[in-house]
Design a protein around this motif. Structure first.
Motif, PDB file in Angstrom:
ATOM      1  N   LEU A  17       0.816  -1.210   0.000  1.00 41.63           N
ATOM      2  CA  LEU A  17       0.000   0.000   0.000  1.00 41.63           C
ATOM      3  C   LEU A  17       0.854   1.266   0.000  1.00 41.63           C
ATOM      4  N   SER A  18       1.996   1.196   0.648  1.00 49.94           N
ATOM      5  CA  SER A  18       2.865   2.376   0.698  1.00 49.94           C
ATOM      6  C   SER A  18       3.224   2.844  -0.707  1.00 49.94           C
ATOM      7  N   MET A  69       0.932   5.919  -3.899  1.00 49.76           N
ATOM      8  CA  MET A  69       1.670   7.008  -4.540  1.00 49.76           C
ATOM      9  C   MET A  69       1.399   7.088  -6.038  1.00 49.76           C
ATOM     10  N   ALA A  70       0.693   6.113  -6.584  1.00 52.88           N
ATOM     11  CA  ALA A  70       0.416   6.101  -8.022  1.00 52.88           C
ATOM     12  C   ALA A  70      -0.531   7.234  -8.413  1.00 52.88           C
ATOM     13  N   LEU A  71      -0.375   7.742  -9.620  1.00 58.51           N
ATOM     14  CA  LEU A  71      -1.200   8.845 -10.097  1.00 58.51           C
ATOM     15  C   LEU A  71      -2.677   8.449 -10.189  1.00 58.51           C
ATOM     16  N   SER A  79       6.549   0.781  10.595  1.00 60.49           N
ATOM     17  CA  SER A  79       6.219   0.939  12.010  1.00 60.49           C
ATOM     18  C   SER A  79       4.742   1.263  12.210  1.00 60.49           C
ATOM     19  N   ALA A  80       4.321   1.165  13.468  1.00 60.43           N
ATOM     20  CA  ALA A  80       2.931   1.489  13.787  1.00 60.43           C
ATOM     21  C   ALA A  80       2.582   2.946  13.462  1.00 60.43           C
ATOM     22  N   PRO A  81       3.447   3.916  13.762  1.00 59.70           N
ATOM     23  CA  PRO A  81       3.119   5.292  13.358  1.00 59.70           C
ATOM     24  C   PRO A  81       2.962   5.435  11.843  1.00 59.70           C
ATOM     25  N   GLN A  82       3.743   4.697  11.074  1.00 58.00           N
ATOM     26  CA  GLN A  82       3.617   4.762   9.620  1.00 58.00           C
ATOM     27  C   GLN A  82       2.313   4.118   9.151  1.00 58.00           C
ATOM     28  N   ASN A 104      -4.639   7.296   7.506  1.00 59.01           N
ATOM     29  CA  ASN A 104      -5.168   8.657   7.371  1.00 59.01           C
ATOM     30  C   ASN A 104      -5.015   9.226   5.967  1.00 59.01           C
ATOM     31  N   THR A 105      -3.920   8.890   5.306  1.00 57.52           N
ATOM     32  CA  THR A 105      -3.620   9.548   4.021  1.00 57.52           C
ATOM     33  C   THR A 105      -4.042   8.752   2.796  1.00 57.52           C
TER      34      THR A 105
END
Length: 511
Positions: A236-237, A241-243, A273-276, A282-283
């Motif tokens: 997912l990371s 980021m894909a257009l 990590s968990a924060p990531q 959220n994003t």
């Protein structure tokens, strides 16, 4: 005989009384020597009947000052009593604790997700999977994650066809049959569209991301039109980021109304990590993020910290032990005790539990990526047939683990504290942890596990929280530790767990 004699004889006869007409006294002998009893008759006196007052008399009495005052007193008392009860009811309603509003839930929050990565290993293809839906339904799962099923050769971008099912897995018609039967049972179906699933990189090369994302979007629209309830994508990371990422989201999540079933966009992340993970939730805008946090961090301290960070986003977070990599739980949980411990942990953590097929019985991978699923574990050997004691013992283990899995799944499905309750950490160490789940006035639950090699005594401490306190004693709801029997009462001062054991404790809301 002359006339005078005849007259005398008649007088004698008349003077003789018939025995039946004799008085029934105790002194008179009845015929046959029996004595008749005496009968005394009492003539009732004239009865006096109370007829009450006449209308005129009543009207005369009703108007007297005494009765007027009495009626007014009774009327005032009635209305005072009625008003008092009404006021009391209002006070009870106002002072009673208000029920906490139930959060907005989606179907993927209501129960475990069950991944079937290889339909051939699971049930000899999609047709077999349809026949196994009754058995799957017994696990109380809310969703199946199938595949990847599409055709592609390892690392060969030009061979990718996301709209075509690999013939070894089944046909499109067989998939539709699975969808129809699953929906009738209340089970949703998600399709894994990992493009390069046999290869080293799920999206082929980074430079291919844009084109491949466009194909994923087109394939998602195709499968969703056939009744699929969601799409799962890898990394997912990178994908977010894909257009064309927003176009994929619109294809899956768009056209959703209150009267239509929600579709899930599920993303997998590894090595972050968990924060990531929290930031991605959220994003990226996905509905559910499945991470490998439970697989990569072994210590209880790290696990508690991860839950501390992610529990507020629990309706968007999935947990699994190996599920992110499509591995089986037994790859890390090598004993029956640990298998049940991690099942307990996954079902009670704040988030959606995700399992791989066979995890419900503790299926051993034995070096295979996709081991053959074992069915009919409760089937007895034919009468007169030789009994393989080793195989019998293995089946009994599978049955015990499956029974444990179902009990946890059923409990999570009906207990609000476990479904969407608040989370509070209570204890953590390198090899153990404990946390509390509660919701409003529902039953509260404490999960405590020790996956270490030695026994450990857990000291449970709750940070000062308004309205939340730990009781002195609790009920053992479920336990893998023989020293902590189910339905027994234990003190929270000392909870000692044997190596590789876990326990679920319960206590009521007390106001």
């Amino acid at each position: 005989m002359n006339k005078d004699t005849e007259v005398d004889m008649k007088e004698v006869e008349l003077n003789e009384l018939d025995p039946e007409k004799q008085p029934m006294t105790g002194d008179v002998q009845a015929v046959g020597g029996e004595k008749n009893g005496s009968v005394k008759l009492k003539v009732p006196e004239d009865e006096v009947t109370f007829t009450g007052l006449s209308k005129e008399e009543l009207m005369k009495v009703a108007g007297t000052p005494g009765w007027v005052r009495t009626r007014w007193v009774l009327l005032v008392l009635f209305w005072l009593g009625w008003v008092g009860m009404l006021a009391g009811a209002i006070v009870i309603i106002v002072q009673a604790p208000r029920c906490k509003p139930i959060p907005d839930m989606s179907w993927w929050n209501e129960g475990p997700l069950y991944q079937i990565s290889d339909l051939v290993a699971f049930s000899d293809g999609l047709t077999g999977a349809e026949k196994k839906l009754d058995a799957i339904n017994q696990l109380k799962v809310k969703g199946l994650v199938l595949g990847p099923l599409h055709t592609v050769q390892e690392d060969q971008r030009n061979t990718l066809n996301l709209k075509e099912i690999n013939p070894t897995q089944g046909t499109e018609a067989a998939l539709v049959a699975v969808l129809e039967k699953a929906h009738k049972k209340g089970i949703s179906v998600v399709l894994d569209l990992t493009p390069n699933y046999p290869g080293s990189s799920p999206w082929f090369k980074t430079s291919d991301l844009g084109d491949v994302m466009e194909e994923v979007k087109a394939a998602a629209e195709h499968w969703l039109s056939l009744g699929v309830d969601g799409i799962k994508i890898p990394d997912l990371s990178l994908a977010s980021m894909a257009l064309d990422w927003s176009k994929l989201k619109a294809a899956v999540q768009g056209n959703s109304t209150e009267n239509t079933k929600k579709r899930v966009l599920m993303g997998v992340v590894e090595g972050i990590s968990a924060p990531q993970v929290s930031q991605l939730v959220n994003t990226s805008g996905v509905d559910l993020v499945l991470s490998d946090l439970l697989s990569t961090k072994k210590g209880g301290v790290e696990h508690i910290k991860d839950m501390d960070i992610l529990h507020t986003q629990q309706r968007s977070v999935g947990w699994g032990l190996g599920a992110a990599q499509l591995d089986h739980l037994t790859k890390q949980a090598i004993s029956q005790g640990l298998i049940r411990l991690y099942q307990l942990l996954l079902f009670t953590m704040p988030g959606t539990p995700v399992f791989t097929y066979g995890d419900e019985i503790g299926l051993q991978a034995q070096g295979e990526k996709y081991p053959k699923m074992i069915w009919d574990i409760e089937k007895e050997s034919a009468e007169g047939a030789a009994v393989n004691e080793t195989a019998k013992a293995e089946r009994e283990k599978y049955v015990a683990v499956r029974k444990w899995f179902i009990s946890l799944s059923e409990l999570r499905g009906k207990e609000r504290s476990l479904l969407y309750g608040d989370y509070y950490s209570l204890h953590s160490s390198p090899s153990s942890l404990a946390f509390l789940r509660l919701w409003d006035q529902s039953e509260r639950y404490i999960t405590a596990v020790n996956w270490g090699a030695t026994s450990e005594t857990l000291t449970l401490k709750l940070a000062p929280t308004e309205g939340v306190e730990l009781p002195e004693t609790v009920l053992v709801k479920l336990s893998t530790d023989p020293s902590l029997e189910a339905e027994s009462t234990v003190s929270l001062d000392k909870i000692t767990l044997a190596p590789g054991q876990g326990v679920l404790l319960q206590y009521p809301y007390t106001g």
